[in-house]
Scaffold this active site. Structure first.
Site, PDB file in Angstrom:
ATOM      1  CB  CYS A   1      34.252  11.577  47.007  1.00 54.24           C
ATOM      2  SG  CYS A   1      34.517  13.343  47.367  1.00 54.24           S
TER       3      CYS A   1
ATOM      4  N   GLY B   1      28.648  43.205  35.218  1.00 54.24           N
ATOM      5  CA  GLY B   1      29.535  44.198  35.805  1.00 54.24           C
ATOM      6  C   GLY B   1      29.790  43.971  37.281  1.00 54.24           C
TER       7      GLY B   1
ATOM      8  CB  CYS C   1      31.029  13.778  47.637  1.00 55.12           C
ATOM      9  SG  CYS C   1      31.221  14.349  45.937  1.00 55.12           S
TER      10      CYS C   1
ATOM     11  CG  ASP D   1      28.091  43.323  28.922  1.00 53.13           C
ATOM     12  OD1 ASP D   1      28.842  42.693  28.152  1.00 53.13           O
ATOM     13  OD2 ASP D   1      27.966  43.020  30.125  1.00 53.13           O
TER      14      ASP D   1
ATOM     15  CD  GLN E   1      27.635  45.975  32.777  1.00 50.69           C
ATOM     16  OE1 GLN E   1      28.123  46.395  33.824  1.00 50.69           O
ATOM     17  NE2 GLN E   1      27.916  44.758  32.291  1.00 50.69           N
TER      18      GLN E   1
ATOM     19  CG  ASP F   1      30.964  35.674  27.688  1.00 49.48           C
ATOM     20  OD1 ASP F   1      31.358  35.688  26.525  1.00 49.48           O
ATOM     21  OD2 ASP F   1      31.717  35.840  28.659  1.00 49.48           O
ATOM     22  CB  SER F   2      28.239  39.366  24.507  1.00 51.14           C
ATOM     23  OG  SER F   2      28.647  40.138  25.636  1.00 51.14           O
ATOM     24  N   GLY F   3      31.486  38.580  25.013  1.00 50.72           N
ATOM     25  CA  GLY F   3      32.779  39.243  24.864  1.00 50.72           C
ATOM     26  C   GLY F   3      32.872  40.520  25.687  1.00 50.72           C
ATOM     27  N   GLY F   4      31.726  40.976  26.220  1.00 51.72           N
ATOM     28  CA  GLY F   4      31.745  42.202  27.017  1.00 51.72           C
ATOM     29  C   GLY F   4      32.636  42.089  28.241  1.00 51.72           C
ATOM     30  CG  PHE F   5      34.046  39.152  31.928  1.00 50.98           C
ATOM     31  CD1 PHE F   5      33.594  39.768  33.102  1.00 50.98           C
ATOM     32  CD2 PHE F   5      35.199  38.390  31.993  1.00 50.98           C
ATOM     33  CE1 PHE F   5      34.286  39.609  34.301  1.00 50.98           C
ATOM     34  CE2 PHE F   5      35.890  38.231  33.191  1.00 50.98           C
ATOM     35  CZ  PHE F   5      35.432  38.836  34.337  1.00 50.98           C
TER      36      PHE F   5
ATOM     37  CB  CYS G   1      32.331  13.390  42.600  1.00 49.75           C
ATOM     38  SG  CYS G   1      33.835  13.697  43.525  1.00 49.75           S
TER      39      CYS G   1
END
Lengths: 379, 379
Positions: free
Chosen positions: A313, A220, A308, A151, A193, A97-101, A310
């Protein structure tokens, strides 16, 4: 200019009675079966799991985070140590991700103008300036397979002028990111957005589709709105996105959100819920969540879920309860493993259901198991 | 009365120039190649590792702790959930210590008389009374393959009368444990006490050997004495132990302590060092320890050790440094994996060296790598 060949996307089938689609995304580091869920590896690690354990959950692609890695250890160091794949030892596809969050989540430490988002580091107070160009440069140093445009994410609810301003900036920044991108082996996805404003969402989608990105994210969301508001945004946005490009719903979400979003045509998800909730002793199951700190589990010989596969479990709920009561690291580890397995099994079920055109059956069955009903939305 | 068939021990070869021996221990849950190192799973988990990861380090047998499991979740609950093997998901051999060590480590919360050790729980203040009979009963409920007699461990240095009193009590308790033991599938090992007093060690060993236990531990070490004092106790004690019974040095130790002790005829070890140090960012290597929080590792592309097959060594030191700086759980996990691997590879090297009668070569080579010299002891 990023070439369109950096990643390729193909729709394999579409449900006859909703917009759910079965597709495939090809990247420089391999293929991802869609719809897919990406575990979040914010700081170059999915919290608490070795990469073998992550792979063992069924995950094909993971998410890394530009803001966090740029602060620590620094994009240049990740580059020097061979790029993010080599750094974290994950040889499959990676999306960054770009850092926008973080403009949203670290709002009090951030100032945004048309030039850039300027952060005061939550680690050591240093200044990090993320312009669209620098966000692309960092992601190129990280060498992720899919990069995201920078963004401007605002918390909801927000004043109309704030949402409009951020939306317009997001479009301008997307174009600047596109111009800055130079790697042939990295795809750059745009982010829609526009808050809860249908008109702005439509406008933003139209502008970004004109620029023809190899993929589109709906951003967003999961920032304060209700689930119904989020689904309404998808109802407006998804039909405007080109069918031959992947659609990524950022930071979402709960299992029911994933089903609701796949139904509306979303292909790709990421969220911290399975790992964060796992660390907090909450296990996802087809009958709803279990809270393992609860005394009710103390003598319970049953696994979290009977079928499950995993490694959590293989143990009793009583054992898992004990681990959390005794503050043993293995509790958070095992529940993270289980929850990531749960999400990956859900995605596999979704893919199979779409292939056999029974997605809405699966939808109803899962929702019934979680004891959720859908409130008056189209089905 | 415990039958002698619960576990069996066989010496395969003995070094020609020291007392190091290659042997094998057979238990109800499988065979352990000796000399062996047991990872410590105090509360029913080796801290931070799934049982698959523990197995992957090469460990064949793990240690569980009577005191801690009796307090939480309680021996009866472990029994109800199928015993300790099933509870923690470890299907190999398990040895349980008796709680005697906690008489030392939790001294301020403990009162000892001839009847029992009485603890005030470090968890919730409840009273836990460990008599020899109850220590055996708890271990029988846990269903470990090897149980330990309840002993009385005192911190060193200690007044001669204190050491003598604890030593005599240990012998009396060993006999009571032996009388109380009833499981056919569990071996009960005696523990030699006596502090640093050679005469008391000799007396204790002679009394316990008369009782003919299926295995003997040297206890009451690593409790404040110097390494040289510890080795001197082994020099006195080991020759008095029957060659046809396994010898277990409890709670020891550093890699160099293991070599020094194997040289004196010890077969079995346990210690928290590899996991505790791993959680604290210290990695064992053949060139001595590395402290991964040190900035010197920030850009270092090398693994901890070039030939180590563990999953930590697929990463750079720079990545491991980053994980600790970023407080990621994966740092402690990976270094625990590496250190347990390191110990298990050391034990495998020791076993191979004894088989080919080159143990002292290995001893010298390892000590030189760690930059340790031996101070005037026989070699």
């Amino acid at each position: 200019m990023m070439p369109p060949s950096a990643c390729s996307f193909q729709v394999l089938s579409i449900s006859s009675d909703c917009d759910a689609r079965r597709a495939v995304l090809r990247t420089s580091h391999g293929t991802v079966q869609l719809p897919a869920f990406m575990p979040v590896g914010t700081q170059g690690t999915v919290k608490g799991l070795t990469v073998d354990l992550v792979r063992g959950t069924g995950a094909e692609m993971v998410l890394g985070n530009t803001y966090h890695l740029a602060l620590r250890p620094g994009a240049e160091i990740v580059d020097e140590l061979g790029g993010l794949h080599r750094f974290m030892g994950w040889d499959g596809p990676i999306l960054t991700d770009s850092g926008g969050f973080q403009v949203f989540s670290l709002e009090r430490l951030t100032k945004v103008d048309d030039r850039a988002a300027v952060f005061r580091s939550h680690v050591d107070g240093r200044i990090l300036t993320l312009s669209p160009e620098r966000a692309v440069e960092i992601q190129e140093l990280l060498r992720s397979d899919i990069a995201m445009v920078l963004d401007h994410v605002v918390p909801l609810p927000a004043a109309p002028a704030t949402v409009r301003d951020a939306c317009e900036r997001t479009v301008a920044w997307a174009e600047r990111c596109r111009q800055a991108a130079s790697r042939e082996d990295q795809g750059l996805f745009a982010i829609i957005q526009g808050g809860l404003d249908a008109g702005l969402r439509r406008w933003c989608a139209a502008r970004l589709v004109e620029l023809d990105f190899p993929g589109y994210a709906v951003g967003g969301l999961s920032v304060g709105e209700t689930p119904a508001e989020m689904y309404a945004v998808l109802d407006v946005t998804c039909p405007l996105l080109p069918t031959h490009r992947p659609r990524y719903l950022m930071g979402v979400g709960r299992p029911e959100d994933i089903l609701e979003s796949v139904r509306r045509g979303i292909d790709l998800f990421d969220c911290v819920l399975p790992t964060r909730n796992g660390r907090n002793a909450l296990a996802f199951t087809d009958n709803g969540p279990l809270r393992l700190r609860n005394q009710i589990h103390r003598r319970d010989p049953r696994p979290l879920e009977p079928d499950c596969p995993c490694s959590a479990c293989r143990h009793s709920r009583g054992y898992l309860h004990h681990l959390f009561k005794a503050n043993e690291m293995l509790g958070p580890i095992l529940l993270s493993i289980h929850n990531l397995n749960y999400y990956q099994r859900l995605m596999a079920d979704i893919r199979e259901a779409i292939e056999t055109d029974r997605f809405l059956d699966l939808f109803q069955r899962k929702m019934a198991g979680w004891r959720l009903t859908r409130g008056g939305e189209r089905c």
